[in-house]
Scaffold this active site. Structure first.
Site, PDB file in Angstrom:
ATOM      1  N   ASP A  13       1.186  -0.969   0.043  1.00 37.42           N
ATOM      2  CA  ASP A  13       0.112  -0.325  -0.006  1.00 37.42           C
ATOM      3  C   ASP A  13       1.107   1.141  -0.057  1.00 37.42           C
ATOM      4  O   ASP A  13       1.093   1.567   1.311  1.00 37.42           O
ATOM      5  CB  ASP A  13      -1.218  -0.137   1.234  1.00 37.42           C
ATOM      6  CG  ASP A  13      -1.651   0.854   1.467  1.00 37.42           C
ATOM      7  OD1 ASP A  13      -1.675   2.038   1.014  1.00 37.42           O
ATOM      8  OD2 ASP A  13      -2.481   1.023   2.359  1.00 37.42           O
ATOM      9  N   ILE A  14       1.109   2.252  -1.141  1.00 33.04           N
ATOM     10  CA  ILE A  14       1.606   3.316  -1.517  1.00 33.04           C
ATOM     11  C   ILE A  14       1.598   4.313  -0.105  1.00 33.04           C
ATOM     12  O   ILE A  14       2.529   4.735   0.146  1.00 33.04           O
ATOM     13  CB  ILE A  14       1.371   4.095  -2.886  1.00 33.04           C
ATOM     14  CG1 ILE A  14       2.709   4.927  -2.353  1.00 33.04           C
ATOM     15  CG2 ILE A  14      -0.037   5.111  -2.568  1.00 33.04           C
ATOM     16  CD1 ILE A  14       2.973   5.350  -4.427  1.00 33.04           C
ATOM     17  N   ASN A  27      -5.632  12.857 -10.568  1.00 28.83           N
ATOM     18  CA  ASN A  27      -6.053  13.382 -12.119  1.00 28.83           C
ATOM     19  C   ASN A  27      -6.468  14.724 -12.134  1.00 28.83           C
ATOM     20  O   ASN A  27      -5.441  15.294 -11.508  1.00 28.83           O
ATOM     21  CB  ASN A  27      -7.225  12.755 -12.312  1.00 28.83           C
ATOM     22  CG  ASN A  27      -8.107  13.479 -11.492  1.00 28.83           C
ATOM     23  OD1 ASN A  27      -8.630  14.681 -10.584  1.00 28.83           O
ATOM     24  ND2 ASN A  27      -9.167  12.542 -10.254  1.00 28.83           N
ATOM     25  N   ASP A  37      -5.007   7.886  -6.711  1.00 30.83           N
ATOM     26  CA  ASP A  37      -5.133   9.285  -5.736  1.00 30.83           C
ATOM     27  C   ASP A  37      -6.634   9.084  -4.457  1.00 30.83           C
ATOM     28  O   ASP A  37      -5.799  10.080  -4.435  1.00 30.83           O
ATOM     29  CB  ASP A  37      -6.202   9.812  -7.304  1.00 30.83           C
ATOM     30  CG  ASP A  37      -6.476  11.137  -6.993  1.00 30.83           C
ATOM     31  OD1 ASP A  37      -5.540  11.623  -5.913  1.00 30.83           O
ATOM     32  OD2 ASP A  37      -7.271  11.556  -7.666  1.00 30.83           O
ATOM     33  N   SER A 125      -0.386   5.417 -14.382  1.00 30.10           N
ATOM     34  CA  SER A 125      -1.658   5.232 -15.470  1.00 30.10           C
ATOM     35  C   SER A 125      -2.070   3.337 -16.109  1.00 30.10           C
ATOM     36  O   SER A 125      -2.803   3.319 -16.163  1.00 30.10           O
ATOM     37  CB  SER A 125      -1.058   5.370 -17.176  1.00 30.10           C
ATOM     38  OG  SER A 125      -1.162   6.705 -16.705  1.00 30.10           O
ATOM     39  N   TYR A 129      -6.532   3.883 -15.928  1.00 27.99           N
ATOM     40  CA  TYR A 129      -6.308   4.583 -16.975  1.00 27.99           C
ATOM     41  C   TYR A 129      -5.831   3.628 -18.371  1.00 27.99           C
ATOM     42  O   TYR A 129      -5.420   4.296 -19.456  1.00 27.99           O
ATOM     43  CB  TYR A 129      -5.402   5.534 -17.303  1.00 27.99           C
ATOM     44  CG  TYR A 129      -5.502   7.374 -16.839  1.00 27.99           C
ATOM     45  CD1 TYR A 129      -6.589   7.191 -16.224  1.00 27.99           C
ATOM     46  CD2 TYR A 129      -4.826   8.098 -16.339  1.00 27.99           C
ATOM     47  CE1 TYR A 129      -7.062   8.489 -15.452  1.00 27.99           C
ATOM     48  CE2 TYR A 129      -5.388   9.126 -15.588  1.00 27.99           C
ATOM     49  CZ  TYR A 129      -6.406   9.185 -16.075  1.00 27.99           C
ATOM     50  OH  TYR A 129      -6.908  10.815 -14.642  1.00 27.99           O
TER      51      TYR A 129
END
Length: 172
Positions: A13-14, A27, A37, A125, A129
């Site tokens: 988990d970042i 975004n 995000d 991305s 994305y």
């Protein structure tokens, strides 16, 4: 002084990374969203969103352009800063690889301006994305390896085994 950063792969988990910088795959609105995000905004708390709103009220009134990066506080995260970058949406008709590479270069440039020594990146991305994971990993690793940066450690924080395996293969 610039040297090649050490590249480390982490499955996890970042938002739990204790690095100087956590990179947010944002975004263009900078006001939160899904995936990485949303997780960064939730865990970072209102201070992150407040600074993003100030950016939108100022220089980034139309949003952050794709391939660019900007820093805010990290709020309640263990990191000192969040560097927000907007990755390109993958297209089968148009090569947007340079925009994806720019996300990594620009994030490292901003990290250097902040004096950061460690940076945690997601696989920009490759989620909603639609960028193919293998290609996204290749671009990320090649760009970081070629970067002119003072950052000592770049940590790619990968959410699942597929992403980890793709980055491991890209590292060779």
């Amino acid at each position: 002084m610039t040297t090649r950063p050490e590249i480390v792969l982490v499955r996890g988990d970042i938002t739990r990374q204790d690095t100087d910088v956590i990179v947010n795959a944002a975004n263009s609105s900078l006001l939160g969203g899904g995936g990485v995000d949303g997780a960064i905004h939730r865990r970072g708390g209102p201070a992150v969103l407040d600074e993003c709103r100030k950016l939108r009220a100022g220089h980034y009134g139309r949003g952050l352009p794709t391939g660019k990066a900007v820093a805010t506080t990290a709020g309640n995260l263990a990191a000192r800063w969040v560097v927000h970058t907007v990755g390109p949406v993958h297209s089968a008709q148009e090569d947007r690889s340079e925009l994806l590479a720019s996300c990594y270069r620009e994030s490292l440039r901003v990290a250097d301006e902040l004096g950061a020594r460690s940076v945690a990146f997601p696989a920009v991305s490759t989620g909603v994305y639609g960028w193919p994971m293998d290609d996204g990993a290749r671009i990320a690793v090649e760009t970081v390896r070629a970067a002119n940066t003072s950052v000592a450690e770049v940590r790619f924080v990968l959410f699942d085994e597929n992403a980890y395996a793709a980055f491991e293969a890209a590292l060779g």
